[in-house]
Design an enzyme around this catalytic site. Structure first.
Site, mmCIF file in Angstrom:
data_model
loop_
_atom_site.group_PDB
_atom_site.id
_atom_site.type_symbol
_atom_site.label_atom_id
_atom_site.label_comp_id
_atom_site.label_asym_id
_atom_site.label_seq_id
_atom_site.Cartn_x
_atom_site.Cartn_y
_atom_site.Cartn_z
ATOM 1 N NE ARG A 175 62.737 -1.014 58.463
ATOM 2 C CZ ARG A 175 61.602 -0.478 57.800
ATOM 3 N NH1 ARG A 175 60.435 -0.606 58.364
ATOM 4 N NH2 ARG A 175 62.078 0.280 56.648
ATOM 5 N NE ARG A 219 64.813 3.895 53.167
ATOM 6 C CZ ARG A 219 63.910 4.300 52.215
ATOM 7 N NH1 ARG A 219 64.280 5.245 51.434
ATOM 8 N NH2 ARG A 219 62.487 3.852 52.120
ATOM 9 C CE LYS A 266 57.779 -2.739 53.790
ATOM 10 N NZ LYS A 266 58.638 -2.520 52.959
ATOM 11 N NE ARG A 315 58.573 5.517 48.734
ATOM 12 C CZ ARG A 315 58.818 4.529 49.592
ATOM 13 N NH1 ARG A 315 57.971 3.505 49.927
ATOM 14 N NH2 ARG A 315 59.791 4.303 50.316
ATOM 15 N NE ARG A 372 59.633 7.422 52.990
ATOM 16 C CZ ARG A 372 59.751 6.171 53.249
ATOM 17 N NH1 ARG A 372 58.703 5.395 52.926
ATOM 18 N NH2 ARG A 372 60.802 5.626 53.827
HETATM 19 P P1 ADP Z 1 60.393 1.743 53.790
HETATM 20 O O1 ADP Z 1 59.180 0.826 53.531
HETATM 21 O O2 ADP Z 1 60.467 2.635 52.544
HETATM 22 O O3 ADP Z 1 61.670 0.976 53.992
HETATM 23 P P2 ADP Z 1 59.250 2.750 56.048
HETATM 24 O O4 ADP Z 1 58.300 4.012 56.054
HETATM 25 O O5 ADP Z 1 58.809 1.567 56.597
HETATM 26 O O6 ADP Z 1 60.206 2.631 54.987
HETATM 27 O O7 ADP Z 1 60.602 3.290 57.110
HETATM 28 C C1 ADP Z 1 61.351 4.504 57.130
HETATM 29 C C2 ADP Z 1 62.451 4.465 58.077
HETATM 30 O O8 ADP Z 1 61.881 4.695 59.365
HETATM 31 C C3 ADP Z 1 63.153 3.547 58.042
HETATM 32 O O9 ADP Z 1 64.329 3.575 57.124
HETATM 33 C C4 ADP Z 1 63.422 3.351 59.408
HETATM 34 O O10 ADP Z 1 64.774 4.210 59.667
HETATM 35 C C5 ADP Z 1 62.569 3.716 60.425
HETATM 36 N N1 ADP Z 1 61.662 2.869 61.097
HETATM 37 C C6 ADP Z 1 60.437 2.203 60.268
HETATM 38 N N2 ADP Z 1 60.085 1.137 61.094
HETATM 39 C C7 ADP Z 1 60.884 0.789 61.654
HETATM 40 C C8 ADP Z 1 61.112 -0.297 62.642
HETATM 41 N N3 ADP Z 1 60.144 -1.213 62.797
HETATM 42 N N4 ADP Z 1 62.373 -0.542 63.273
HETATM 43 C C9 ADP Z 1 63.298 0.528 63.116
HETATM 44 N N5 ADP Z 1 63.191 1.672 62.193
HETATM 45 C C10 ADP Z 1 62.079 1.621 61.672
HETATM 46 P P1 ADP Z 2 57.047 -0.047 50.653
HETATM 47 O O1 ADP Z 2 55.849 0.385 51.491
HETATM 48 O O2 ADP Z 2 57.340 -1.590 50.738
HETATM 49 O O3 ADP Z 2 58.321 0.889 50.794
HETATM 50 P P2 ADP Z 2 55.475 1.343 48.504
HETATM 51 O O4 ADP Z 2 54.163 0.458 48.434
HETATM 52 O O5 ADP Z 2 55.459 2.628 49.097
HETATM 53 O O6 ADP Z 2 56.559 0.339 49.130
HETATM 54 O O7 ADP Z 2 55.784 1.162 47.029
HETATM 55 C C1 ADP Z 2 57.048 1.707 46.497
HETATM 56 C C2 ADP Z 2 56.959 2.337 45.054
HETATM 57 O O8 ADP Z 2 56.647 1.453 44.197
HETATM 58 C C3 ADP Z 2 55.794 3.333 45.170
HETATM 59 O O9 ADP Z 2 56.024 4.510 44.369
HETATM 60 C C4 ADP Z 2 54.484 2.535 44.396
HETATM 61 O O10 ADP Z 2 53.778 3.138 43.640
HETATM 62 C C5 ADP Z 2 55.451 1.503 43.468
HETATM 63 N N1 ADP Z 2 54.916 0.297 43.487
HETATM 64 C C6 ADP Z 2 54.281 -0.610 44.604
HETATM 65 N N2 ADP Z 2 53.982 -1.681 43.930
HETATM 66 C C7 ADP Z 2 54.315 -1.717 42.816
HETATM 67 C C8 ADP Z 2 54.294 -2.941 41.718
HETATM 68 N N3 ADP Z 2 53.578 -4.111 41.892
HETATM 69 N N4 ADP Z 2 54.904 -2.639 40.625
HETATM 70 C C9 ADP Z 2 55.421 -1.415 40.136
HETATM 71 N N5 ADP Z 2 55.670 -0.390 41.221
HETATM 72 C C10 ADP Z 2 54.869 -0.488 42.386
#
Ligand code: ADP
Ligand code: ADP
Ligand code: ZN
Length: 220
Positions: A88, A172, A13, A127, A161
């Site tokens: 979420r 998660r 995302k 990541r 992170r």
């Molecule tokens: P990822 O896309 O890798 O799951 P995010 O950066 O979106 O990670 O979120 C990291 C953490 O922040 C989540 O595990 C949660 O604890 C919190 N968080 C982020 N967005 C939300 C949301 N919309 N509602 C509740 N918790 C959230």
């Molecule tokens: P999210 O925001 O949904 O948690 P990220 O965009 O941070 O996910 O992507 C998670 C990890 O996977 C990052 O290290 C990113 O570079 C890698 N990644 C993202 N898209 C792809 C893809 N299509 N194929 C392989 N690796 C990817």
């Protein structure tokens, strides 16, 4: 145009939101980034969110709804925004509907990014990001072009992170399946859902999203 990128942690995302932000002139709104900034700044919200995030659980709906509601009112969001990591929960989705209606705005499309669970774990544990500009990287899938140097800004500092470890990833994912996956049905029933193959390589995923956005813009 206002859209949601919906998908499990690691689906891509953030990676794609940054690309669409540039190509379409939209603003990426990542509640995860905003919460991490609050934790780093030691604000009241940050203090409430820190341990919950470290455990891989969701912070309370009222906190994130408040953050998003305020952020959408900023002038830079007038042209449109990409919600990344919000909503979420079904309660957040309902609150988003209400607040958009109250502000006289609409949600154009929800793009679901489908990725296999095993791949998610690999993506998250590999990541890392540039500590200077936030550009995202991956140990295997997206290394900097010059080893140890950010492609975007040239910085040599990178960070990982605290919650991107093998133990927290499962919590998660569990939170995703319990709380967030029902949103796929919610948006399907509202007629705003479009699904894409998030297992494709990064450029191909971008192409799929651009196709959806072009399609939506044409229909509008
Ligand atoms: P990822 O896309 O890798 O799951 P995010 O950066 O979106 O990670 O979120 C990291 C953490 O922040 C989540 O595990 C949660 O604890 C919190 N968080 C982020 N967005 C939300 C949301 N919309 N509602 C509740 N918790 C959230
Ligand atoms: P999210 O925001 O949904 O948690 P990220 O965009 O941070 O996910 O992507 C998670 C990890 O996977 C990052 O290290 C990113 O570079 C890698 N990644 C993202 N898209 C792809 C893809 N299509 N194929 C392989 N690796 C990817
Ligand atoms: Zn950088």
């Amino acid at each position: 145009m206002n859209l949601i990128l919906l998908g499990p942690p690691g689906a891509g995302k953030g990676t794609q939101a940054k690309r669409i932000e540039e190509s379409r002139g939209l603003v990426q709104l990542s509640t995860g980034d905003m919460l991490r900034a609050a934790v780093a700044a030691g604000t009241e919200i940050g203090k409430r969110a820190k341990e919950v995030m470290e455990r891989g659980e969701l912070v309370s709906d009222d906190i994130v709804i408040g953050i998003i509601s305020e952020r959408i009112d900023q002038p830079d969001c007038a042209r449109g925004f990409i919600l990344d990591g919000f909503p979420r929960t079904l309660a957040q989705a309902a609150a988003l509907d209400d607040l958009l209606a109250a502000k006289g705005r609409t949600l154009d499309v929800v793009i679901e990014m489908k990725v296999d669970d095993e791949a998610l774990i690999e993506r998250i544990t590999g990541r890392f990001t540039c500590a200077e500009c936030g550009e995202g990287y991956h140990d295997t899938f997206k290394r900097p072009q010059v080893e140890g140097k950010c492609d975007k800004c040239g910085s040599t500092e990178f960070s990982r992170r605290a919650d991107d470890n093998a133990e927290t990833v499962r919590a998660r994912l569990m939170a995703y399946y319990r709380e967030t996956a029902p949103l796929i049905g919610y948006y399907f029933c509202k007629g705003t859902l479009r699904s894409i193959d998030g297992m494709a390589d990064i450029d191909d995923v971008t192409r799929q999203i651009e196709e959806v956005l072009t399609d939506i813009a044409r229909a509008a």
